[in-house]
Design a protein around this motif. Structure first.
Motif, PDB file in Angstrom:
ATOM      1  N   PHE A   5       0.837  -1.436   0.156  1.00  0.00           N
ATOM      2  CA  PHE A   5       0.033   0.009   0.059  1.00  0.00           C
ATOM      3  C   PHE A   5       0.819   1.334  -0.037  1.00  0.00           C
ATOM      4  N   LYS A   6       2.000   1.325   0.148  1.00  0.00           N
ATOM      5  CA  LYS A   6       3.120   2.333   0.165  1.00  0.00           C
ATOM      6  C   LYS A   6       3.501   2.812  -1.093  1.00  0.00           C
ATOM      7  N   GLY A   7       2.720   2.315  -2.139  1.00  0.00           N
ATOM      8  CA  GLY A   7       3.108   2.852  -3.579  1.00  0.00           C
ATOM      9  C   GLY A   7       3.309   1.766  -4.465  1.00  0.00           C
ATOM     10  N   THR A   8       2.708   1.899  -5.887  1.00  0.00           N
ATOM     11  CA  THR A   8       3.145   0.817  -6.878  1.00  0.00           C
ATOM     12  C   THR A   8       3.797   1.634  -8.010  1.00  0.00           C
ATOM     13  N   LYS A   9       4.111   0.850  -9.184  1.00  0.00           N
ATOM     14  CA  LYS A   9       4.465   1.487 -10.346  1.00  0.00           C
ATOM     15  C   LYS A   9       3.844   2.428 -11.034  1.00  0.00           C
ATOM     16  N   LYS A  10       2.135   2.300 -10.639  1.00  0.00           N
ATOM     17  CA  LYS A  10       1.168   2.948 -11.288  1.00  0.00           C
ATOM     18  C   LYS A  10       0.378   4.318 -10.227  1.00  0.00           C
ATOM     19  N   ARG A  11       0.594   3.935  -9.031  1.00  0.00           N
ATOM     20  CA  ARG A  11       0.056   4.853  -7.959  1.00  0.00           C
ATOM     21  C   ARG A  11       0.865   4.977  -6.966  1.00  0.00           C
ATOM     22  N   LYS A  12       0.810   6.451  -6.394  1.00  0.00           N
ATOM     23  CA  LYS A  12       1.721   6.931  -5.280  1.00  0.00           C
ATOM     24  C   LYS A  12       0.691   6.468  -4.015  1.00  0.00           C
ATOM     25  N   ILE A  45      -3.844   5.524  -3.821  1.00  0.00           N
ATOM     26  CA  ILE A  45      -4.422   3.975  -3.738  1.00  0.00           C
ATOM     27  C   ILE A  45      -5.681   3.976  -3.004  1.00  0.00           C
ATOM     28  N   PRO A  46      -5.960   4.465  -1.593  1.00  0.00           N
ATOM     29  CA  PRO A  46      -7.056   4.562  -1.070  1.00  0.00           C
ATOM     30  C   PRO A  46      -8.027   5.701  -1.681  1.00  0.00           C
ATOM     31  N   ARG A  47      -7.313   6.822  -2.322  1.00  0.00           N
ATOM     32  CA  ARG A  47      -8.168   7.718  -2.738  1.00  0.00           C
ATOM     33  C   ARG A  47      -8.976   7.428  -4.060  1.00  0.00           C
ATOM     34  N   GLU A  48      -8.477   6.818  -4.843  1.00  0.00           N
ATOM     35  CA  GLU A  48      -9.213   6.319  -6.048  1.00  0.00           C
ATOM     36  C   GLU A  48     -10.428   5.492  -5.703  1.00  0.00           C
ATOM     37  N   ILE A  49     -10.418   4.481  -4.853  1.00  0.00           N
ATOM     38  CA  ILE A  49     -11.651   3.742  -4.171  1.00  0.00           C
ATOM     39  C   ILE A  49     -12.522   4.695  -3.464  1.00  0.00           C
ATOM     40  N   GLU A  50     -11.957   5.355  -2.360  1.00  0.00           N
ATOM     41  CA  GLU A  50     -12.769   6.225  -1.640  1.00  0.00           C
ATOM     42  C   GLU A  50     -13.454   7.154  -2.100  1.00  0.00           C
ATOM     43  N   ASP A  51     -12.960   7.866  -3.412  1.00  0.00           N
ATOM     44  CA  ASP A  51     -13.675   8.895  -4.017  1.00  0.00           C
ATOM     45  C   ASP A  51     -14.970   8.540  -4.754  1.00  0.00           C
ATOM     46  N   LYS A  52     -14.943   7.085  -5.054  1.00  0.00           N
ATOM     47  CA  LYS A  52     -16.158   6.574  -5.484  1.00  0.00           C
ATOM     48  C   LYS A  52     -17.179   6.008  -4.459  1.00  0.00           C
ATOM     49  N   GLY A  53     -16.925   6.311  -2.992  1.00  0.00           N
ATOM     50  CA  GLY A  53     -17.810   5.699  -2.095  1.00  0.00           C
ATOM     51  C   GLY A  53     -17.703   4.491  -1.826  1.00  0.00           C
TER      52      GLY A  53
END
Length: 404
Positions: A62-69, A73-81
């Motif tokens: 969860f500390k970062g991937t090649k695609k996401r900082k 990671i949590p923001r993309e999911i949580e922004d969609k509820g």
């Protein structure tokens, strides 16, 4: 595809793809979808030197991937509820999320990204190492958590009896190189399960599953050796005594696996259980009393926890052993009630897509995800003799932490 038509509005599919990935999918008419990418590797596969690596990896991805900082990671999911989480067990590390079903492809992409593309940045590893070390200390400082770890330590020999989170010594010794090497060894598609529960199409599930690259590494099993022992310790600064009694039970692959569930719920499941009624309601000896059954393909044990005053721990131990012995004379009416209760609880559990997914994973790791759909049949097939036999204890372990 292995396909089961469960009901008018429910279907289940299981398939192993060419890339080695196992796909589990229940189509459920509900406006949310739960997605998980799970690695069939957990604490039971670790030796003494790397104990805690599975749990540490769960944190680090969860500390970062090649695609996401890290913050994306949590923001993309949580922004969609949605919600996003992970867990490490003895035999599995699971990365899951739950979203409105129109965002299924996003949930699938993030769960896949986490298992395939973590960067393991050096400074992030050291920061998170401090976090997990604090988590280990927290478990040790919490009396209830401490006795639960200790009863497992009494029931088994090393390395299985060590905590899932590892120890301060083992966690401190895990280098970045070791972490990357182990990730490369075990996070391969033939060691993974892609599971989906919700109102999405099978074609879309398979499309996402095929995006996992083909890779193959074999995981070596560690031998699990059972044991029994007793441990009593005093600790200053606590007011309540905590005691746990534990013993080995039938595994998921054993014919009387369902009898173990019935045994557990009659003995210590809820306010109507025999232990709750006898120890709390009739005698007023405690506030908390409960049992739980830890059951898998490779191990299984029952634990009974009671929080009480230090002068009563031996009296309560005798009551527990007495109630277990009484189950040798279980009546048909009690058996029938327990069956109805377990089947009812399973139905209530199906309200949530994540609960269904966790149960499917549990059964898949036990040998066959389809057993989830044979639960009622399995519970109803249990005889009085099956449960009575479990009342004949062949030994047990005992742990107590007393105010000192």
């Amino acid at each position: 595809y292995r396909f089961i038509k469960m009901a008018k509005n429910l279907e289940f599919y299981r398939k192993k793809l060419d890339n080695g990935l196992i796909v589990l999918f229940e189509k459920k008419k509900i406006p949310v979808v739960t997605v998980a990418s799970s690695v069939r590797f957990g604490a039971q596969f670790e030796n003494e030197n790397i104990k805690g690596i599975s749990h540490f990896l769960e944190h680090l991805v969860f500390k970062g991937t090649k695609k996401r900082k890290v913050e994306e990671i949590p923001r993309e999911i949580e922004d969609k509820g949605g919600i996003i989480n992970a867990f490490t067990s003895e035999n599995l590390t699971c990365y899951w999320n739950k979203l409105p079903n129109k965002y299924f492809s996003l949930g699938a992409d993030i769960s896949r990204d986490l298992v395939l593309n973590p960067v393991f940045e050096k400074n992030a590893i050291e920061r998170e190492r401090k976090v997990v070390l604090e988590e280990i200390k927290m478990y040790n400082d919490n009396p209830g958590a401490y006795v639960m770890e200790k009863i497992k330590e009494m029931l088994y020999k090393k390395p299985f009896n060590m905590p899932i989170a590892g120890t301060i010594k083992t966690l401190s010794s895990l280098s970045r190189e070791k972490i990357i090497n182990i990730h490369n060894e075990i996070y391969t598609s033939n060691n993974m399960i892609f599971s989906v529960v919700g109102d999405v199409n099978l074609e879309d599930v398979i499309k996402e599953a095929k995006k996992f690259p083909k890779s193959k590494k074999e995981i070596k099993h560690k031998k699990i050796i059972t044991n029994n022992g007793e441990f009593i310790k005093r600790r200053k600064g606590i007011d309540q005594a905590h005691e746990v009694l534990g013993f080995h039970m039938p595994k998921l692959t054993d014919k009387n696996r369902y009898a173990a569930e019935i045994f557990d719920i009659i003995l210590g499941g809820g306010m109507s259980s025999r232990l709750f009624q006898e120890i709390r309601e009739k005698r007023g000896l405690c506030y908390a009393v409960r049992s739980s059954l830890e059951q898998s393909r490779d191990y299984s044990y029952e634990i009974i926890y009671v929080g009480t005053v230090k002068e009563k721990i031996q009296e309560i131990r005798k009551i527990i052993l007495g109630e277990i012995k009484k189950l040798r004379d279980l009546k048909q009416s009690d058996l029938s009630q327990a069956k109805e209760r377990l089947i009812g609880l399973k139905e209530i559990n199906k309200e949530k897509t994540d609960n269904i997914m966790f149960d499917l994973l549990h059964e898949e790791m036990g040998g066959n995800a389809e057993n989830y759909y044979k639960y009622n049949q399995g519970i109803n097939s249990v005889s009085l003799k099956d449960v009575r036999e479990l009342g004949k204890l062949k030994g047990y372990s005992f742990v107590a932490l007393l105010p000192g």
